[in-house]
Design an enzyme around this catalytic site. Structure first.
Site, PDB file in Angstrom:
ATOM      1  N   ASP A  82     -91.483   0.971  28.566  1.00 11.77           N
ATOM      2  CA  ASP A  82     -91.580  -0.149  27.808  1.00 11.77           C
ATOM      3  C   ASP A  82     -90.858  -0.797  26.727  1.00 11.77           C
ATOM      4  O   ASP A  82     -90.233  -1.247  26.418  1.00 11.77           O
ATOM      5  CB  ASP A  82     -93.051  -0.782  27.690  1.00 11.77           C
ATOM      6  CG  ASP A  82     -93.647   0.221  26.089  1.00 11.77           C
ATOM      7  OD1 ASP A  82     -92.772   1.396  26.308  1.00 11.77           O
ATOM      8  OD2 ASP A  82     -94.491  -0.063  25.802  1.00 11.77           O
ATOM      9  N   SER A  83     -89.770   0.993  26.421  1.00  8.60           N
ATOM     10  CA  SER A  83     -88.589   0.891  25.178  1.00  8.60           C
ATOM     11  C   SER A  83     -87.679  -0.093  25.910  1.00  8.60           C
ATOM     12  O   SER A  83     -86.563  -0.428  25.034  1.00  8.60           O
ATOM     13  CB  SER A  83     -88.529   2.320  25.008  1.00  8.60           C
ATOM     14  OG  SER A  83     -88.279   3.274  26.099  1.00  8.60           O
ATOM     15  N   ASP A 121     -93.968   2.443  32.779  1.00  2.00           N
ATOM     16  CA  ASP A 121     -94.951   2.866  31.641  1.00  2.00           C
ATOM     17  C   ASP A 121     -95.484   1.031  31.879  1.00  2.00           C
ATOM     18  O   ASP A 121     -95.110   0.366  32.345  1.00  2.00           O
ATOM     19  CB  ASP A 121     -94.564   1.864  30.130  1.00  2.00           C
ATOM     20  CG  ASP A 121     -94.284   2.891  28.821  1.00  2.00           C
ATOM     21  OD1 ASP A 121     -95.521   3.480  28.804  1.00  2.00           O
ATOM     22  OD2 ASP A 121     -93.442   2.917  28.389  1.00  2.00           O
ATOM     23  N   LYS A 151     -97.967   4.988  33.224  1.00  4.88           N
ATOM     24  CA  LYS A 151     -98.378   5.772  31.533  1.00  4.88           C
ATOM     25  C   LYS A 151     -98.627   4.434  30.463  1.00  4.88           C
ATOM     26  O   LYS A 151     -97.852   3.655  30.696  1.00  4.88           O
ATOM     27  CB  LYS A 151     -97.150   5.746  30.903  1.00  4.88           C
ATOM     28  CG  LYS A 151     -97.727   6.542  29.775  1.00  4.88           C
ATOM     29  CD  LYS A 151     -96.998   7.213  29.153  1.00  4.88           C
ATOM     30  CE  LYS A 151     -95.465   6.152  28.633  1.00  4.88           C
ATOM     31  NZ  LYS A 151     -95.919   5.541  26.989  1.00  4.88           N
ATOM     32  N   GLU A 153    -101.499   3.680  26.578  1.00  4.15           N
ATOM     33  CA  GLU A 153    -101.307   3.715  25.474  1.00  4.15           C
ATOM     34  C   GLU A 153    -102.728   3.333  25.288  1.00  4.15           C
ATOM     35  O   GLU A 153    -103.195   2.770  25.572  1.00  4.15           O
ATOM     36  CB  GLU A 153    -100.415   3.111  24.871  1.00  4.15           C
ATOM     37  CG  GLU A 153     -99.408   3.318  24.844  1.00  4.15           C
ATOM     38  CD  GLU A 153     -97.592   1.965  24.156  1.00  4.15           C
ATOM     39  OE1 GLU A 153     -98.649   1.932  22.908  1.00  4.15           O
ATOM     40  OE2 GLU A 153     -96.748   2.079  23.788  1.00  4.15           O
ATOM     41  N   GLU A 219     -97.038  11.560  20.415  1.00  2.00           N
ATOM     42  CA  GLU A 219     -95.838  11.098  19.775  1.00  2.00           C
ATOM     43  C   GLU A 219     -96.757  10.295  18.663  1.00  2.00           C
ATOM     44  O   GLU A 219     -96.562  10.670  17.813  1.00  2.00           O
ATOM     45  CB  GLU A 219     -95.441   9.487  19.810  1.00  2.00           C
ATOM     46  CG  GLU A 219     -94.281   8.913  19.516  1.00  2.00           C
ATOM     47  CD  GLU A 219     -93.719   7.852  20.291  1.00  2.00           C
ATOM     48  OE1 GLU A 219     -92.847   6.876  19.680  1.00  2.00           O
ATOM     49  OE2 GLU A 219     -94.161   6.438  21.163  1.00  2.00           O
TER      50      GLU A 219
END
EC number: 2.1.2.11
Length: 301
Positions: A82-83, A121, A151, A153, A219
């Site tokens: 998502d970066s 993501d 992935k 979070e 992270e």
């Protein structure tokens, strides 16, 4: 792990160096490449890396050419992160990017990488409402995005979500520590897991691994805390700003290659200066066009 589609029990039986076809870290030769097609890395190969005390590399990728280059360079895992929100679409944070924006990027990477495991993501707002929402989004990334895993979070609160996704056949990498999608609630970019907070991350990792996550990414976590997390769970860990005891390491490729300008985070090591190289190339091209040197006779029909 139940998420693998391969019946092989040995990493060396299926995947090229450093996971096969010779001693660890031995480069593949042209004759090796010609002997058989390159096999796809699966989640169980990452597990074997941890079991053997080996390491794997992970980079973000968002389109065809970087996916091809990183894949050919031997990077084991590609993350369609998502970066992309702030490295492709020009947003200030990862929060605005949507599922529909990420899916085409994911397809491009998955079609272009012949060997690497492709992880996508799940963006903010696409899995938090319920386990059912998370499963539905995960299915889209595997079905429409051609990803091999996803992935998400969050800590142990999402254990039931991870469990539901895994039961639906979706391999899940969990992401703890600093979670960029929660930057507002965390008070900005801050190291997580210091002091007494270390136990929280250990508990998160244990719960997520027990729920079926094939890997846990950490992270911006102190190295000692990351080492404790890695020791507490059997599945492989991935670090970004989390010391060097994790099984894998990940960086945003634009940071790693020096494409993004400005100050880099402490955990970034820059391996090239693509921003300067591209700028110089563009300036030289512009100068040649403006002075009539391009195109020359050799570029004309």
């Amino acid at each position: 792990m139940a998420t693998s589609n391969s019946s092989d029990s040995s990493m060396s039986a299926e995947v090229p160096a450093p996971y096969g076809n010779g001693p660890a870290n031995a480069p593949a030769t042209p004759s090796d490449t010609a002997k058989k097609p390159v096999a796809r890395i699966r989640t169980h190969h990452l597990q074997q890396a941890k079991d053997k005390g080996e390491h794997f590399a992970m980079l973000t990728a968002y389109e065809q050419y970087t996916a091809e280059i990183f894949d050919e360079a031997g990077i084991e895992v590609l993350l369609v992160g998502d970066s992309a929100s702030n490295n492709v679409f020009g947003n200030e944070t990862s929060l605005p990017v949507t599922v529909d924006e990420l899916l085409p990027l994911c397809r491009a990477v998955a079609r272009s990488a012949k060997r690497a495991l492709v992880v996508a993501d799940l963006p903010f707002g696409s899995y938090e409402v319920s386990a059912e929402q998370a499963v539905a989004t995960g299915v889209r990334f595997l079905k429409e995005g051609l990803a091999h895993a996803v992935k998400i979070e969050g800590g142990k609160f999402y254990a039931d979500t991870v469990r539901a996704m895994v039961q639906a056949g979706i391999p899940v990498m969990a992401h703890i520590g600093f979670t960029p999608q929660s930057e507002h609630s965390l008070g900005g970019y801050r190291v997580q897991g210091r002091g007494d907070d270390a136990q929280r991350l250990i508990d998160d990792a244990v719960a997520l691994a027990e729920a079926g996550a094939f890997s846990v990414l950490m992270e911006m976590v102190p190295a000692a805390t990351a080492a404790a997390v890695d020791a507490a769970i059997a599945v492989p860990t991935v670090g970004i700003g989390a010391g060097n005891t994790t099984t894998g390491q990940v960086l945003v490729w634009q940071d790693m290659a020096g494409l993004r300008g400005g100050k880099m985070a402490k955990f970034v090591k820059q391996y090239a200066d693509l921003r300067t190289s591209l700028s110089n190339a563009a300036k030289a091209y512009g100068d040649d066009v403006r002075t009539g040197q391009f195109p020359g006779p050799e570029h004309s029909f």
